[in-house]
Design an enzyme around this catalytic site. Structure first.
Site, PDB file in Angstrom:
ATOM      1  N   ASP A 104       0.881  -1.273  -0.149  1.00 18.78           N
ATOM      2  CA  ASP A 104      -0.076   0.020   0.009  1.00 18.78           C
ATOM      3  C   ASP A 104       1.071   1.292  -0.082  1.00 18.78           C
ATOM      4  O   ASP A 104       1.968   1.187   0.316  1.00 18.78           O
ATOM      5  CB  ASP A 104      -0.870   0.281   1.209  1.00 18.78           C
ATOM      6  CG  ASP A 104      -1.943  -1.027   1.083  1.00 18.78           C
ATOM      7  OD1 ASP A 104      -2.334  -1.657   0.401  1.00 18.78           O
ATOM      8  OD2 ASP A 104      -2.369  -1.272   2.303  1.00 18.78           O
TER       9      ASP A 104
HETATM   10  N1  URA Z   1      -1.244  -5.851   3.640  1.00 18.43           N
HETATM   11  C1  URA Z   1      -1.827  -4.564   3.824  1.00 18.43           C
HETATM   12  O1  URA Z   1      -2.614  -4.459   4.592  1.00 18.43           O
HETATM   13  N2  URA Z   1      -1.160  -3.715   3.246  1.00 18.43           N
HETATM   14  C2  URA Z   1       0.053  -3.836   2.651  1.00 18.43           C
HETATM   15  O2  URA Z   1       0.620  -2.986   1.887  1.00 18.43           O
HETATM   16  C3  URA Z   1       0.422  -5.427   2.668  1.00 18.43           C
HETATM   17  C4  URA Z   1      -0.375  -6.053   3.129  1.00 18.43           C
END
Ligand code: URA
Length: 234
Positions: A104
């Site tokens: 993310d």
């Molecule tokens: N899980 C999440 O919630 N965000 C990420 O970036 C990776 C795994």
């Protein structure tokens, strides 16, 4: 065997046209002798090719480790936000690397980049069952029952999360490690929400047996070593 201009344009940022110009200027040598033609054949497995006296090793593929900072999208381009490819040093840009999977925008840590589609495919394959390890800080302390909730797997609207591992820091139960073998959208955050906590900081620290290099500063990129690639059978 391959053409010298192909060898050099694949392995460096020089275009084929640049290679022609370099050959004209006697700046390219093969086994110590100045190359006369850009289309001469070289053996990429044993000939020593130098540009301005510096040896160039032949390679088609690149495998990079990035310590991703927050604020970057796991993409090659975006009209609005900075992307992880912006962090790739100039020397690797001509390989056109792309991210293997995604983190993310507000997640930090280990992200691999490559231009090898097969490597990407292999690592992303559910068959591979590769676990990813995350360090997370929560807005409330985790409790021992949460470990069982993670270990039982969880059903979401569009998928069922497989059993996952939750480790709680004994000194500060708001700090946890989570291991998942899938990588569904916001998976760690959603699994933590299921136990009634919000993730306030998230960092990926390992993919399978490959750990994020502690000495790699946030925002920095380096090549994977042959030993690291071997961890993925590559
Ligand atoms: N899980 C999440 O919630 N965000 C990420 O970036 C990776 C795994």
């Amino acid at each position: 065997m391959m053409r010298l201009d192909k060898f050099l344009s694949a392995s460096t940022a020089y275009s084929r046209k640049n290679v022609h110009d370099l050959v004209k200027k006697n700046s390219v040598s093969v086994n110590g002798t100045p190359a006369k033609r850009a289309d001469m054949k070289v053996d990429e497995t044993k000939d020593i090719v130098c540009v301005n006296g510096k040896q160039i090793l032949y390679r088609k593929f690149i495998y990079l480790m990035l310590n991703k900072p927050q604020g970057y999208l796991s993409a090659t381009e975006d009209s609005k936000d900075p992307v992880v490819v912006d962090l790739v040093p100039e020397e690797f840009k001509h390989f056109a690397p792309f991210p293997v999977g995604r983190l993310d925008k507000d997640t930090e840590g280990l992200l691999l980049l490559t231009n090898d589609g097969q490597f990407d495919h292999e690592l992303m394959s559910p068959r591979k069952n590769l676990f990813k390890r995350y360090y997370a800080e929560l807005d409330a302390p985790a409790v021992p029952e949460d470990i069982e909730t993670f270990a039982a797997g969880m059903d979401f609207k569009e998928f069922s999360a497989k059993p996952a591992k939750l480790e709680i820091d004994p000194d500060d139960p708001q700090k946890v490690y989570v291991e998942i073998s899938e990588g569904k959208y916001h998976q760690v955050k959603r699994m933590c929400e299921r136990i009634g906590k919000n993730v306030v900081f998230l960092k990926r620290v390992a993919i399978g047996n490959l750990k994020l290099d502690d000495s790699l500063e946030c925002g920095k990129v380096r090549e994977l070593t042959p030993d690291e690639l071997a961890l993925f059978g590559w």
